[in-house]
Design an enzyme around this catalytic site. Structure first.
Site, PDB file in Angstrom:
ATOM      1  N   ASP A   1      -5.176   1.815  -6.166  1.00  7.47           N
ATOM      2  CA  ASP A   1      -4.583   1.945  -4.771  1.00  7.47           C
ATOM      3  C   ASP A   1      -4.912   0.345  -4.571  1.00  7.47           C
ATOM      4  O   ASP A   1      -5.405  -0.480  -5.428  1.00  7.47           O
ATOM      5  CB  ASP A   1      -5.467   2.560  -3.986  1.00  7.47           C
ATOM      6  CG  ASP A   1      -4.805   3.154  -2.889  1.00  7.47           C
ATOM      7  OD1 ASP A   1      -4.138   2.579  -2.099  1.00  7.47           O
ATOM      8  OD2 ASP A   1      -4.896   4.279  -2.368  1.00  7.47           O
TER       9      ASP A   1
ATOM     10  N   HIS B   1      -1.922  -2.533   5.990  1.00  8.44           N
ATOM     11  CA  HIS B   1      -1.187  -1.671   7.382  1.00  8.44           C
ATOM     12  C   HIS B   1      -0.522  -2.612   8.173  1.00  8.44           C
ATOM     13  O   HIS B   1      -0.518  -2.199   9.470  1.00  8.44           O
ATOM     14  CB  HIS B   1      -2.338  -0.970   7.806  1.00  8.44           C
ATOM     15  CG  HIS B   1      -2.356   0.365   7.024  1.00  8.44           C
ATOM     16  ND1 HIS B   1      -3.278   1.653   7.544  1.00  8.44           N
ATOM     17  CD2 HIS B   1      -2.341   0.825   5.541  1.00  8.44           C
ATOM     18  CE1 HIS B   1      -3.328   2.561   6.658  1.00  8.44           C
ATOM     19  NE2 HIS B   1      -3.045   1.892   5.435  1.00  8.44           N
TER      20      HIS B   1
ATOM     21  N   ASP C   1       1.027  -1.206   0.232  1.00  5.72           N
ATOM     22  CA  ASP C   1      -0.011   0.139  -0.030  1.00  5.72           C
ATOM     23  C   ASP C   1       0.785   1.385  -0.138  1.00  5.72           C
ATOM     24  O   ASP C   1       1.217   1.614   1.063  1.00  5.72           O
ATOM     25  CB  ASP C   1      -0.948  -0.010   1.376  1.00  5.72           C
ATOM     26  CG  ASP C   1      -1.676   1.011   1.582  1.00  5.72           C
ATOM     27  OD1 ASP C   1      -1.851   1.843   0.431  1.00  5.72           O
ATOM     28  OD2 ASP C   1      -2.366   1.355   2.307  1.00  5.72           O
TER      29      ASP C   1
ATOM     30  N   GLU D   1      -0.563  10.677   0.525  1.00 12.03           N
ATOM     31  CA  GLU D   1      -1.935  10.332   0.654  1.00 12.03           C
ATOM     32  C   GLU D   1      -2.217   9.785   1.922  1.00 12.03           C
ATOM     33  O   GLU D   1      -3.542   9.933   2.193  1.00 12.03           O
ATOM     34  CB  GLU D   1      -1.768   8.940  -0.629  1.00 12.03           C
ATOM     35  CG  GLU D   1      -3.333   8.621  -0.766  1.00 12.03           C
ATOM     36  CD  GLU D   1      -3.813   7.438   0.209  1.00 12.03           C
ATOM     37  OE1 GLU D   1      -4.997   6.794   0.032  1.00 12.03           O
ATOM     38  OE2 GLU D   1      -2.809   6.974   1.031  1.00 12.03           O
ATOM     39  N   GLU D   2      -1.318   8.989   2.417  1.00 14.04           N
ATOM     40  CA  GLU D   2      -1.884   8.517   3.866  1.00 14.04           C
ATOM     41  C   GLU D   2      -2.347   9.271   4.892  1.00 14.04           C
ATOM     42  O   GLU D   2      -2.750   9.122   6.002  1.00 14.04           O
ATOM     43  CB  GLU D   2      -0.768   7.638   4.326  1.00 14.04           C
ATOM     44  CG  GLU D   2      -0.506   6.495   3.616  1.00 14.04           C
ATOM     45  CD  GLU D   2      -1.334   5.408   3.544  1.00 14.04           C
ATOM     46  OE1 GLU D   2      -2.564   5.399   4.209  1.00 14.04           O
ATOM     47  OE2 GLU D   2      -1.288   4.220   2.915  1.00 14.04           O
TER      48      GLU D   2
END
Length: 353
Positions: free
Chosen positions: A242, A330, A187, A219-220
């Protein structure tokens, strides 16, 4: 094409790079090298986004006002930390950049990027070890603010070498596990990889319309890079790239899986940041079925992608997101399936043709 024709070594290299929001330099440098010969124009904007233009076949035959401009966007950053405080014992306290499930953070190897180079460290919430822990200790799930980094150095040396704002990333070397590629930062390095592979397909030919491939930053922490890039690019159509959840594992019902590994690229219908433009969803579904490309329709209760940033720029842009199904998002063992990567490349190449 067979799966081995995907340059999986490149994906592993991308995954291993360190780049938290606001410090994507190593990933950006890598992308810029890989873009050599793949685009007509490449630039880096003020926020650090890489913007690569591949002119389309309609460029010579249609007036500028009629030209379509398709923006793709995959983000370069990964979840990680910044040093927010160095205490009197030389332990580092951290600020999270992105969403962490702290149950996955116990006793991790990390790297702290300092002005003088990388320092290896250990991330832990501390507390009593299991040998002397109370029942209450064992049940507790710590907050990020309780974690610290141990550099194995005395306090004086730590304070001399580390400063507030230094990047901290989790350590993991990507590898292949069966049909999966597994590592940290899939990711969204898997989508960065997908976007590069798509551009490689157009090395000797041109897409139908102008394609602007954006490798975005931050982006995060709120889709920040794509917001800026989309405003400047002024696309007529947007496609975010994504990952999405593939919770096709024991202990979770099939209604909560979202997608399943090996069953094709995800075509996003909904997440908490966007509702994909319906005619674009239908067009991609029709094309996938026509081409025999495996796909899945994706509804994700939470989460957001660069597609949402494109969709809401200026007066609005028809937009959709293609999602790579990913297990264990994550964490440091994010897992993508080679077949799903292949499906994503095939569908996007077919659409751009």
């Amino acid at each position: 094409m067979t799966p081995t024709e995907l340059r999986l070594d490149l994906l592993c290299q991308l995954s291993d790079l360190n780049g938290v929001p606001g410090n994507e330099d190593a990933v950006r440098d890598f992308v810029l090298r890989e873009l050599d010969g793949l685009a007509d124009e490449v630039r880096v904007d003020a926020l650090g986004n890489v913007i690569a233009l591949k002119r389309g076949r309609d460029a010579a035959s249609e007036g500028e006002h009629r030209r379509e401009r398709i923006m793709l966007s995959a983000h370069m950053d990964e979840i990680g930390f910044l040093v927010r405080f160095v205490d009197d014992q030389g332990f580092l306290r951290v600020q999270a950049l992105g969403g962490f499930d702290t149950r996955n953070l116990f006793a991790r190897n990390v790297t702290v990027q300092t002005r003088g180079g990388a320092l290896p460290g250990l991330l832990t919430p501390g507390g009593r070890p299991v040998h002397i822990a109370t029942p209450e200790d064992r049940k507790k799930v710590p907050e990020v603010k309780e974690f610290f980094v141990d550099l194995g150095l005395n306090a004086e040396e730590v304070k001399r070498r580390v400063r507030v704002g230094d990047m901290v990333t989790l350590d993991q070397t990507a590898r292949q596990v069966g049909h999966l590629v597994v590592g940290k930062a899939m990711d969204d390095r898997a989508s960065v990889f997908l976007q590069l592979e798509v551009l490689r397909h157009f090395r000797e030919e041109r897409p139908r319309h102008d394609v602007v491939a954006v490798f975005s930053v931050q982006e995060e922490v709120g889709l920040r890079g794509a917001v800026v890039a989309a405003y400047g690019v002024e696309p007529t159509l947007g496609i975010g790239l994504d990952v999405t959840l593939a919770v096709d594992t024991p202990g979770v019902g099939p209604d909560e899986a979202v997608t399943r590994l090996g069953e094709g690229i995800g075509i996003k219908v909904f997440d908490s940041s966007m509702i994909s433009t319906r005619w674009l969803v239908d067009a991609l579904v029709d094309l996938a079925e026509q081409e025999g490309t495996p796909y899945q329709l994706e509804v994700l209760a939470l989460g957001g992608t660069d597609g949402a940033a494109i969709q809401k720029t200026r007066a609005g842009v028809p937009s959709v997101t293609l999602s790579i199904p990913t297990r264990y998002i994550h964490t440091i063992v994010e897992a993508v399936h080679v077949g799903d990567l292949r499906a994503g490349v095939d569908l996007l190449v077919a659409y751009l043709r």
